[in-house]
Write a protein that holds these residues in place. Sequence first.
Motif, PDB file in Angstrom:
ATOM      1  N   LEU A  47      28.433 -34.137  23.454  1.00 11.87           N
ATOM      2  CA  LEU A  47      29.770 -34.580  23.104  1.00 11.87           C
ATOM      3  C   LEU A  47      29.743 -36.072  22.828  1.00 11.87           C
ATOM      4  O   LEU A  47      29.195 -36.847  23.613  1.00 11.87           O
ATOM      5  CB  LEU A  47      30.749 -34.270  24.241  1.00 11.87           C
ATOM      6  N   ARG A  48      30.350 -36.478  21.731  1.00  7.80           N
ATOM      7  CA  ARG A  48      30.398 -37.884  21.370  1.00  7.80           C
ATOM      8  C   ARG A  48      31.820 -38.245  20.943  1.00  7.80           C
ATOM      9  O   ARG A  48      32.583 -37.402  20.475  1.00  7.80           O
ATOM     10  CB  ARG A  48      29.453 -38.194  20.195  1.00  7.80           C
ATOM     11  N   GLU A  70      25.553 -48.450  33.759  1.00  7.27           N
ATOM     12  CA  GLU A  70      25.183 -47.288  32.955  1.00  7.27           C
ATOM     13  C   GLU A  70      24.056 -46.486  33.584  1.00  7.27           C
ATOM     14  O   GLU A  70      23.164 -47.027  34.238  1.00  7.27           O
ATOM     15  CB  GLU A  70      24.746 -47.765  31.560  1.00  7.27           C
ATOM     16  N   TYR A  71      24.131 -45.163  33.375  1.00  7.27           N
ATOM     17  CA  TYR A  71      23.015 -44.278  33.695  1.00  7.27           C
ATOM     18  C   TYR A  71      21.952 -44.469  32.617  1.00  7.27           C
ATOM     19  O   TYR A  71      22.188 -44.194  31.437  1.00  7.27           O
ATOM     20  CB  TYR A  71      23.464 -42.819  33.712  1.00  7.27           C
ATOM     21  N   SER A  83      23.471 -36.086  28.268  1.00  2.00           N
ATOM     22  CA  SER A  83      23.521 -37.412  27.649  1.00  2.00           C
ATOM     23  C   SER A  83      22.692 -38.426  28.439  1.00  2.00           C
ATOM     24  O   SER A  83      22.103 -39.341  27.858  1.00  2.00           O
ATOM     25  CB  SER A  83      24.970 -37.894  27.515  1.00  2.00           C
ATOM     26  N   VAL A  84      22.629 -38.277  29.759  1.00  2.00           N
ATOM     27  CA  VAL A  84      21.807 -39.180  30.567  1.00  2.00           C
ATOM     28  C   VAL A  84      20.326 -38.950  30.254  1.00  2.00           C
ATOM     29  O   VAL A  84      19.559 -39.899  30.055  1.00  2.00           O
ATOM     30  CB  VAL A  84      22.072 -38.977  32.067  1.00  2.00           C
ATOM     31  N   LEU A  85      19.917 -37.688  30.195  1.00  2.00           N
ATOM     32  CA  LEU A  85      18.512 -37.383  29.941  1.00  2.00           C
ATOM     33  C   LEU A  85      18.086 -37.833  28.551  1.00  2.00           C
ATOM     34  O   LEU A  85      16.928 -38.203  28.332  1.00  2.00           O
ATOM     35  CB  LEU A  85      18.270 -35.874  30.094  1.00  2.00           C
ATOM     36  N   ASP A 135      27.386 -42.314  25.364  1.00  2.00           N
ATOM     37  CA  ASP A 135      28.240 -41.231  24.880  1.00  2.00           C
ATOM     38  C   ASP A 135      28.948 -41.561  23.578  1.00  2.00           C
ATOM     39  O   ASP A 135      29.962 -40.951  23.257  1.00  2.00           O
ATOM     40  CB  ASP A 135      29.269 -40.867  25.965  1.00  2.00           C
ATOM     41  N   VAL A 136      28.426 -42.531  22.835  1.00  2.00           N
ATOM     42  CA  VAL A 136      28.983 -42.838  21.520  1.00  2.00           C
ATOM     43  C   VAL A 136      27.917 -42.577  20.462  1.00  2.00           C
ATOM     44  O   VAL A 136      26.714 -42.645  20.731  1.00  2.00           O
ATOM     45  CB  VAL A 136      29.491 -44.292  21.427  1.00  2.00           C
TER      46      VAL A 136
END
Length: 243
Positions: free
Chosen positions: A4-5, A151-152, A191-193, A126-127
């Motif tokens: 998701l972005r 941030e992660y 998204s973190v991975l 996430d962008v």
Amino acid sequence: MTLLRDRGLARAFDHASHTYDRLTALNPGYRTGLPRSARRLRLPRAGAGQRILGPGCGTDAATPALLRAAPHARITAVDASWRTLGRALATPWPSHVRFQHLTAGEAATAGEGPYDTVFAACLFRDVTDPDGVLTTVRSPLRPGKRLAVHEYSLSGPAAHRALRTAVCRGVAIPAGTLGGARALHRPLWRSVLGFDPAPDVTDRRERAGLTDVRIVPVAGWRTGIVHTFLARNGSAAPREHAR
């Protein structure tokens, strides 16, 4: 799974806003990590004239962290999810804290700048265009002033990736499923991975014209998973970056 972005992520937060805070409270250290990152800015506590931009402010974690670090600063907090902002506005705030419904890419149009500080929490991974968003939030920042990003961003070793996966699969995703937020928590885990490792995040900051870039890990079990990225707004124009 598709990540998701941008607007898609904002809609997911709209849907999950009623349970998101309760679910993040299950994450040990989530509520202490943000204040620690805000304190690392070393903001003047008596600085009533300070202006701070908080892109991707969320509901009630990042903005209180800024208020504790700089109780008298004028804070402009923006978020792309209107329901998330609605929950944030349900809390009484001092008159010098303002919220606006804007995406991170629109944050520079908030009309309250120029700013003395930018503090972003869990935003850039996430962008769609993290370099473009970084340039946007840097643009209203006064020369020489500081930006902090909480941030992660995995620092490299496979153990950090395995630990993050275990926490998400064992706690966050099952809890999100029960709370009606499965569509949000699984993409956030992905998204973190898939995001840049910490050294690459530093390189992005330097390409954007930021100077004195430092990485400071968040303490506790999230060491190597969550970092505070600190930098100053340099005078040089952003260097060309690879897409």
